[in-house]
Every structure is written in structure tokens, then in C-alpha cells.
Design a protein around this motif. Structure first.
Motif, short mmCIF file in Angstrom:
data_model
loop_
_atom_site.label_atom_id
_atom_site.label_comp_id
_atom_site.label_asym_id
_atom_site.label_seq_id
_atom_site.Cartn_x
_atom_site.Cartn_y
_atom_site.Cartn_z
N THR A 93 49.45 -5.27 -0.87
CA THR A 93 49.71 -5.60 0.53
C THR A 93 48.39 -5.72 1.28
N ASP A 94 48.18 -6.86 1.90
CA ASP A 94 46.95 -7.08 2.66
C ASP A 94 47.29 -7.79 3.96
N LEU A 95 47.74 -7.00 4.92
CA LEU A 95 48.14 -7.56 6.22
C LEU A 95 47.01 -7.49 7.23
N GLY A 96 45.89 -6.91 6.83
CA GLY A 96 44.76 -6.80 7.75
C GLY A 96 44.15 -8.15 8.08
N ARG A 97 43.64 -8.28 9.28
CA ARG A 97 43.02 -9.53 9.71
C ARG A 97 41.57 -9.33 10.15
N LEU A 98 41.18 -8.08 10.29
CA LEU A 98 39.84 -7.78 10.82
C LEU A 98 38.82 -7.75 9.68
N GLN A 99 37.68 -8.42 9.90
CA GLN A 99 36.60 -8.41 8.93
C GLN A 99 35.35 -7.82 9.59
N LEU A 100 34.81 -6.81 8.93
CA LEU A 100 33.62 -6.13 9.47
C LEU A 100 32.38 -6.63 8.74
N SER A 101 31.45 -7.18 9.49
CA SER A 101 30.19 -7.63 8.88
C SER A 101 29.20 -6.48 8.75
N HIS B 147 38.10 1.86 13.24
CA HIS B 147 39.10 0.84 12.91
C HIS B 147 40.05 1.39 11.84
N ASP B 148 41.34 1.24 12.07
CA ASP B 148 42.33 1.63 11.07
C ASP B 148 42.13 0.79 9.82
N LEU B 149 42.10 1.45 8.65
CA LEU B 149 41.88 0.71 7.41
C LEU B 149 42.93 -0.37 7.19
N GLN B 150 44.15 -0.14 7.68
CA GLN B 150 45.22 -1.12 7.49
C GLN B 150 44.98 -2.40 8.28
N ASP B 151 44.10 -2.32 9.27
CA ASP B 151 43.79 -3.51 10.08
C ASP B 151 42.69 -4.36 9.44
N ALA C 25 39.25 -7.43 1.23
CA ALA C 25 37.93 -7.90 0.81
C ALA C 25 36.84 -7.32 1.71
N SER C 26 37.11 -7.27 3.00
CA SER C 26 36.13 -6.73 3.93
C SER C 26 35.92 -5.24 3.71
N LEU C 27 37.02 -4.49 3.54
CA LEU C 27 36.92 -3.05 3.34
C LEU C 27 36.19 -2.73 2.04
N ARG C 28 36.65 -3.31 0.94
CA ARG C 28 36.08 -2.97 -0.37
C ARG C 28 34.67 -3.52 -0.54
N GLY C 29 34.33 -4.52 0.25
CA GLY C 29 32.97 -5.04 0.19
C GLY C 29 31.94 -4.05 0.68
N HIS C 30 32.40 -3.02 1.40
CA HIS C 30 31.48 -1.99 1.94
C HIS C 30 31.57 -0.68 1.17
N ILE C 31 32.23 -0.69 0.00
CA ILE C 31 32.43 0.53 -0.77
C ILE C 31 31.89 0.36 -2.19
N ALA C 32 31.16 1.38 -2.66
CA ALA C 32 30.75 1.45 -4.07
C ALA C 32 31.44 2.65 -4.69
N TYR C 33 31.69 2.57 -6.01
CA TYR C 33 32.51 3.59 -6.66
C TYR C 33 31.92 3.93 -8.02
N VAL C 34 31.74 5.23 -8.27
CA VAL C 34 31.27 5.71 -9.58
C VAL C 34 32.20 6.84 -10.00
N SER C 35 32.80 6.72 -11.19
CA SER C 35 33.76 7.73 -11.62
C SER C 35 33.33 8.39 -12.92
#
Length: 583
Positions: free
Chosen positions: A327-335, A404-408, A412-422
């Protein structure tokens, strides 16, 4: 929806993948039609030859003309048969390619919950195997129906012209053949679906054997796994034999019915011949056309088997294609992102779980600081971290990024600002450079890749590899040690240069030297970033700006290392327990 309607809709949907190649289909159909039109020519050549008593010259046919006519007919058939077969094979392979690409594109967009609810072999089996049956139903069946259908019509037309009474005897078979086809269709479809499920189970056993080969060897599980595979393998065989029985029964029954028609035709023709109603040439031509009619009739009867297998495969294929994507109903993109995270009364429960994994958790992580999540297994640490990149959505409450609520936000915008190491490092069977510069970072220069590797303490061992950065590391990096794989994952995160970092047990299960190198690389990576750390070993997170203790999905306490020790609560108890174990 009844089975007939469902089958029709499935088939029409299949043909939608054929539609883009309509020109190739039309040309192949034209070749097929010409091929089918040549079927009545051979029996037509026999009639004048036998009626004239093999006479030659002015009152009969030239022997050379008859011989050339026969060669010409079969030469013409060969040419158009080649173009028909090649054209439909080309379309079939294009359809397979298109459907597989559509299925893979769907698979990579499925939510995490799908892969938890389904074994990994389910989409693999559908993409690798089931799609072949779809192509067969979409193209091969069409070829048989059109080519042999036209052949049957042409031969029937010739038979009607020769002797309409005898032809009606043959047509009386059609209702009986239809009953046979209808009876076996359901059995074929059910057997095909069961066979696909059996293959999926067999693939799962193969995957587990390949991934768990060390456990199998150490614990002596070879005989157990061999028995398990034998069971699934025999399930596949049993279901295939059920298909074979149903498919094999159709042809003989149709042939038996046809034999009655041939016997009646021969009897009636002999009677008519005695009364002068049938010539020798007409009888020979009729019998020849009738015998030629049996082959396309048999293929039309047998086409039900691949059709039912194809429709069963189509159900499986379209089931994957119809799965709901993330589900990707968000419309906001954070630069630009500072990285402040705020959890406000966040609750979440996994589907089918008896209790909530998170229950009203509220936390604030200022930009550029480190929050460590600790606690016993099952406390909700990994779940809370998984909500940040929106692998799941909270049932209640909300998570804010820079207000900003993550659901908004768009995914692509949200995950573009996250790095993950497990802890469970996921690498690809590709070169070292390709694994570091993965995804959005694949366009980075070699200098940037080397700089990231150096910062991750990975440059030395990479240069020692046979082809350096071009070395292919094997499936999930199995040609590297655990510490080397971990440092490649850190290099990948460094190259992405995201403002938010999630570390999930990133230093566990390593030897002391590897842990030291990895810890140094992590410290460089965490500098200036908002970092969410999940850790069991408390010694690795003592310097965190804030430590949150989770138990049973609830936030028990939070504060820095010294504050929590001084409060003598849950964290202090965990710390004393680990210290006692270490000594």
C-alpha cells in the motif's frame, strides 16, 4: 461463477498477452489456413485416377502430372507448416517472457507479509514452471484448434460433396465425442492443479536442502531428507499419472467411436457400390479423406489436455499477478531530511497473532542521535524497526519523520532516506562492486565505491580477492566470511549516505577481530546519522544517546546507559545478567 465462465475469462485474459503480437499471429494463421486447405487435395487427386482406371493419354491423367501433383501438395504443406510452427513458437516464447517479467515485477512489489504467509517456493514455482503451461494454452492450443479445425472442415466439405449420406453417419459422432471431452475436462484440470502444488512442495524441499546442507551433514539427516524428498517426488509422479490417465483415455475412446463410423461407412459404401451409386474412385477418395480426418480429430480431442493444464497454470499465475501490492497512498516527497523520528502510541499486531507485538509505544529520536532498542526476544524491537521503512503499517498511533506522518510519504521517498544493515546479511550472486553499488547507487563511480569500501574496513580483503572488486561472491556471498559479508553490507549503507540508519544485530555472531573491524566501520557509518540500533549485547550500545527497553510490546523504560543503571530497573537487570555470563 461457474467453471465454464471462469475458464472463458481465464482464456480471454491469457489472450490479452498474445494481442501485442497480432501481426505475427495473423501471418502464422494465414500459413496455417493454407496448410489446412491442402488437406483435401490428396484425396481429390485419387478420385479421377481410380475412376479412369489408371488410364493415361487423352482419356486419362498424365502419370507425370499425378506424380508432380502429389509432390507439389506435400512441398506446399511443408513450406507453410514451417512458417506456421515457427510463427506460433516465436509468439509463445514472447508470451512466456512477458508473463514472467510481469510476475517478477509483481513479486518484488509484494508486501513483507506475503512472504511470511507463503513459502518462498510458491512464487518461484509459479514463475519458473507454471508459466510454461500458460504459453501452451495461449498459443499451441490455438494452433491445433485452427489448423486441425480447418482441416476437418475442408475434409468434411469434400466428404459431403462426394457422398452426403455417408458423411452424416460421421457427423453423428460429434455429440458422443463432446460428452467424452466434457467428462474428462474436470479431471484433467483438478489433476493439473494438484500436480502444480506437488511440484511447489518438491521445490521447497530442494531449497531447504540447499540452504541447510551443513545442518543435514552434522546431524546426520541425509536419510531423513532423502525420504522426505522421495515422498514429494512420488506425489508429483502420482499427480502426473492422474493427468496421463485422463489424457490417455480420451484418444482411444474417440478412436473407438470413429471405428464404428468407419465400419458403417464401409458397409453402406459396399451396398451403394452394388447398386451403382458409388464409383471406385469416389469410394477410395471418400475412405482416404475419412482416414485423413481421424488424425486432426484425434489432435482436437487431445487438445483438451494441454488446454486444461494451461488453464490450471493460468489460475496459479493470475493468483500471483492479482496479489495486492504494498500500500502506497502517500503523495509527499521529501528532498531533504533531518532525520527526527517520533513514535506516538504505536501499536501493531501480526495477522493471526494472539497478542500485539507493539502496544502503545511512544519514543522520540532527535535528528543525528542514536536510539538503542534492547530487551528479551519477542519484546517488539525488530517490529518497531520494521515500521520505520513501512514494511508494515501501525494498527494505531503514528510515526513521524521530521513532523510528517510516514503514511503521507511515498514509499520511494521514505526508503530513499533509509539505510539498513542486519545480522542476516543479504548479498547477491554478483561482483563485489555491484553489491556495494546496489539499487539507486548503481551509477556511482569506482572511486566512490572504493571510498565506501575503505570506510567499511573492507578495502584490504577486497583487493586480496582474485578479481578484486570484479570478483563474483556467490549466492548470498557464500565465498566470503561472515565478517567480510558484514563489511560489504556496511559499505553499501555508507555509499547510500542516507540520513537514517537501522542496525539490526549488525555485530552478532562474529569473532573478536571481525567484530572490531565491523564496529569501527559502524562508528564511521553512524556519525551524523539518526540511528536505530537493535542489540542483544549491551556492551555495543553503551554510548547510545538513548536506550529503550521493550518487553511484551511495551516500553518499560528509557534513558542513557548511566541513567538506566542508576534506576536499577529492567536494563540494569539485563546488564548484570550479561556481565555475569561474560565472567
Amino acid at each position: 461463477m461457474n467453471k465454464t465462465t471462469n475458464s472463458r475469462q481465464l482464456y480471454l485474459r491469457l489472450l490479452g498477452y498474445v494481442r501485442p503480437y497480432w501481426l505475427a499471429i495473423v501471418l502464422s494463421l494465414l500459413a496455417t489456413m493454407v496448410l489446412a486447405a491442402t488437406d483435401p487435395l490428396f484425396p481429390a487427386l485419387l478420385k479421377p485416377m481410380f475412376d479412369n482406371g489408371f488410364k493415361t493419354g487423352e482419356d486419362g491423367w498424365s502419370p507425370l502430372a499425378i506424380a508432380l501433383g502429389i509432390v507439389g501438395v506435400f512441398f506446399l504443406r511443408g513450406i507453410f507448416n514451417f512458417f506456421s510452427s515457427y510463427g506460433f513458437s516465436w509468439v509463445s516464447n514472447r508470451v512466456v517472457t512477458d508473463v514472467r517479467e510481469a510476475m517478477y515485477a509483481k513479486m518484488v512489489r509484494l508486501p513483507i507479509g506475503y512472504f511470511q504467509a507463503n513459502s518462498s517456493n510458491v512464487p518461484l514455482t509459479r514463475i519458473a514452471y507454471d508459466v510454461n503451461g500458460v504459453a501452451s494454452a495461449a498459443t499451441s492450443v490455438v494452433v491445433i484448434v485452427i489448423r486441425d479445425g480447418l482441416s476437418v472442415l475442408g475434409l468434411l466439405g469434400w466428404l459431403l460433396w462426394l457422398n452426403w449420406q455417408l458423411t452424416l453417419v460421421c457427423l453423428a459422432l460429434i455429440p458422443a465425442i463432446a460428452i467424452v471431452m466434457r467428462t474428462f475436462s474436470g479431471r484433467l484440470r483438478k489433476a493439473s492443479l494438484n500436480a502444480q502444488q506437488a511440484i511447489s512442495s518438491m521445490v521447497q524441499v530442494l531449497q531447504e536442502t540447499a540452504h541447510s546442507n551443513r545442518v543435514i551433514k552434522v546431524f546426520g539427516g541425509e536419510a531423513q531428507e532423502t525420504t522426505r524428498f522421495s515422498g514429494t517426488n512420488n506425489q508429483v509422479r502420482n499427480q502426473n499419472m492422474r493427468q496421463a490417465v485422463a489424457a490417455a483415455a480420451i484418444g482411444p475412446i474417440v478412436h473407438l467411436l470413429a471405428s464404428f463410423a468407419v465400419a458403417i461407412v464401409v458397409y453402406v459404401a459396399i451396398v451403394q457400390s452394388g447398386e451403382g451409386q458409388v464409383t471406385v474412385g469416389g469410394f477410395v477418395s471418400f475412405i482416404t479423406a475419412l482416414l485423413m480426418l481421424l488424425a486432426p480429430l484425434r489432435r482436437l480431442a487431445d487438445v483438451n489436455a494441454p488446454l486444461q493444464r494451461g488453464l490450471a497454470a493460468a489460475e496459479s499465475v493470475f493468483k500471483l499477478l492479482d496479489e495486492r501490492e504494498e500500500t502506497d497512498l502517500g503523495r509527499l516527497q521529501l528532498s531533504e531530511v533531518r532525520g527526527e523520528l517520533r513514535f506516538e502510541k504505536v501499536s501493531f499486531r501480526y495477522p493471526g497473532a494472539e497478542r500485539s507485538a507493539l502496544d502503545g509505544v511512544s519514543l522520540t529520536l532527535p535528528a543525528g542521535q542514536t536510539l538503542a532498542l534492547v530487551g528479551q526476544s519477542g519484546g517488539g524491537k525488530s517490529t518497531l524497526a520494521a515500521l520505520v521503512p513501512r514494511f508494515y503499517a501501525p494498527d494505531s498511533g503514528r510515526i513521524l519523520l521530521d513532523g510528517h506522518d510516514l503514511q503521507d510519504l511515498t514509499l520511494a521517498s521514505l526508503r530513499g532516506h533509509i539505510a539498513y544493515v542486519s545480522q542476516d546479511i543479504l548479498l547477491f550472486n554478483d561482483s563485489v562492486a555491484a553489491n556495494i553499488a546496489y539499487g539507486d547507487a548503481r551509477t556511482r563511480t569506482m572511486e566512490e565505491i572504493e571510498a565506501a569500501a575503505k570506510a567499511a574496513n573492507a578495502l584490504e580483503f577486497i583487493r586480496a580477492l582474485p578479481q578484486g572488486f570484479d570478483t563474483v561472491i556467490g549466492e548470498n556471498g557464500n565465498r566470503l566470511s561472515g565478517g567480510q559479508r558484514q563489511r560489504l553490507a556496511i559499505a553499501r549503507a555508507i555509499l547510500k549516505n542516507a540520513p537514517i540508519l537501522i542496525l539490526d544485530e549488525a555485530t552478532s555472531a562474529l569473532d573478536n577481530e571481525s567484530e572490531r573491524l565491523v564496529q569501527e566501520a559502524l562508528e564511521r557509518l553512524m556519525t551524523g546519522r539518526t540511528t536505530l540500533v537493535i542489540a542483544h549485547r549491551l556492551s555495543t550500545i553503551e554510548s547510545a544517546d538513548c536506550i529503550a527497553v521493550l518487553a511484551g510490546g511495551r516500553l518499560v523504560e528509557s534513558g542513557n546507559h548511566q541513567e538506566l543503571l542508576a534506576s536499577n530497573g529492567a536494563y540494569a537487570q539485563l546488564h548484570r545478567l550479561q556481565f555475569a555470563e561474560a565472567t
